[in-house]
Design a protein around this motif. Structure first.
Motif, mmCIF file in Angstrom:
data_model
loop_
_atom_site.group_PDB
_atom_site.id
_atom_site.type_symbol
_atom_site.label_atom_id
_atom_site.label_comp_id
_atom_site.label_asym_id
_atom_site.label_seq_id
_atom_site.Cartn_x
_atom_site.Cartn_y
_atom_site.Cartn_z
ATOM 1 N N GLU A 117 0.780 -1.277 0.007
ATOM 2 C CA GLU A 117 -0.056 0.018 0.214
ATOM 3 C C GLU A 117 0.894 1.214 -0.018
ATOM 4 O OE1 GLU A 117 -3.317 2.233 2.885
ATOM 5 O OE2 GLU A 117 -2.769 0.235 3.317
ATOM 6 N N THR A 118 1.845 1.220 0.638
ATOM 7 C CA THR A 118 2.871 2.600 0.954
ATOM 8 C C THR A 118 3.568 2.539 -0.403
ATOM 9 O OG1 THR A 118 3.029 2.032 3.500
ATOM 10 C CG2 THR A 118 4.848 3.602 2.001
ATOM 11 N N MET A 119 4.046 1.588 -1.002
ATOM 12 C CA MET A 119 4.631 1.656 -2.395
ATOM 13 C C MET A 119 3.642 2.247 -3.585
ATOM 14 S SD MET A 119 6.895 -1.856 -2.843
ATOM 15 C CE MET A 119 8.330 -2.068 -2.219
ATOM 16 N N ARG A 120 2.402 1.722 -3.362
ATOM 17 C CA ARG A 120 1.511 2.292 -4.549
ATOM 18 C C ARG A 120 1.065 3.693 -4.263
ATOM 19 N NH1 ARG A 120 -2.005 -3.331 -4.641
ATOM 20 N NH2 ARG A 120 -0.720 -4.223 -6.442
ATOM 21 N N THR A 121 1.053 4.336 -2.936
ATOM 22 C CA THR A 121 0.738 5.605 -2.596
ATOM 23 C C THR A 121 1.951 6.568 -3.042
ATOM 24 O OG1 THR A 121 -0.527 4.861 -0.685
ATOM 25 C CG2 THR A 121 0.345 7.034 -0.710
ATOM 26 N N VAL A 122 3.112 6.095 -2.763
ATOM 27 C CA VAL A 122 4.524 6.860 -3.264
ATOM 28 C C VAL A 122 4.405 6.763 -4.869
ATOM 29 C CG1 VAL A 122 6.975 6.632 -3.443
ATOM 30 C CG2 VAL A 122 5.826 6.258 -1.123
#
Length: 289
Positions: A117-122
């Motif tokens: 999720e964090t990777m996709r947000t970034v």
């Protein structure tokens, strides 16, 4: 330069246990007992015109326990919250940010959703294509951390730990834990190191790093990068690299501030919002830091 214990297993059962854990990320003792089999001797019955075949049978409880104890003692597996996992030789790092305490540590399988999720947000603004691709890969695979004959993939996370209330603080202070809990807060940043086992490339590894936008400019990204470079240097990697679209000025500036150098470029490598964009190749040599 791989955490895979090539050639060091004492017997076939150890190898099969390690490889099952490595493929599945985090497994219980009961799951291992159900899933692992070893050659148990010759079967009494055999097909016509064939030799006697070796029958596979589950290991005994003592055999399984002895192998697990050995793999843990030799640093290949670890037991966290009742699940066996690949062990990484890494400590934790702590820092304070505006929202509370942040712990940087090796990722656990339970962190997978938070990491993706964090990777996709970034990556959602389209300027970190490699991170978007890594997120897709992690979402598909059966284990977050890999350490086998073909590759080593290590993930570290920055965890924002919630402030415990007084009752929880009293309980925690009376208990000792040898390993960090598998789930102990929210993933707000990651660092990913992916290395092939091909001899000609064994000294190199690809690195991606990112922090959730709402937690940036608090030192988390710098702490993750310093942590990852130190680990990579200790692991024997001599060159780390990553590729970033030229339009990602924030990442290019951040990496330059931390000693990364331009290593080349691929002209018109990306098509972002209908425009061709060059890919900037960057590299750092941990031992020279």
């Amino acid at each position: 330069m791989s955490v895979y214990p090539t050639g060091s297993f004492e017997n076939e059962l150890q190898r099969r246990i390690y490889e099952y854990v490595e493929r599945n990320g985090a497994v219980t003792l009961a799951e291992l007992a159900r899933s692992i089999e070893v050659d148990g001797g010759h079967s009494d019955s055999k097909p016509a015109r064939s030799r006697a075949y070796t029958e596979s049978v589950p290991p005994t409880e003592d055999e399984l326990q002895t192998c697990l104890e050995t793999l843990q003692a030799e640093g290949y597996l670890t037991d966290i919250d009742g699940k066996f996992r690949i062990a990484l030789s890494a400590t934790t790092a702590d820092l304070e940010c505006d929202e509370g305490a942040v712990v940087i540590r090796p990722a656990h399988e339970e962190d997978r959703a938070g990491v993706v999720e964090t990777m996709r947000t970034v990556a959602e603004d389209g300027t970190y294509v490699v991170a978007e691709n890594v997120a897709m890969e992690l979402d598909r695979e059966s284990a977050l951390v890999r350490a086998n004959e073909a590759r080593s993939r290590i993930v570290f996370v920055a965890i924002l730990t919630p402030e415990p209330d007084e009752d929880e603080a009293d309980t925690d202070s009376s208990e000792e834990r040898t390993e960090p809990a598998a789930t102990d807060g929210d993933v707000v940043g990651w660092l990913h190191i992916d290395a092939p086992a091909l001899p000609a490339l064994r000294h190199t590894a690809e690195l991606t790093v990112g922090v959730d936008p709402q937690y940036r400019r608090q030192g988390i990204g710098s702490a993750l990068l310093e942590y990852g470079l130190e680990w990579a240097s200790d692991a024997g990697y001599q060159k780390l690299y990553q590729n970033v679209p030229e339009t990602n000025g924030v990442a290019l500036e951040f990496l330059a501030e931390h000693g990364w150098q331009r290593d080349g470029e691929h002209e018109d490598q990306y098509c972002l919002d209908g425009e061709f964009v060059d890919e900037i190749m960057l590299a750092v040599w941990p031992e020279s830091e």
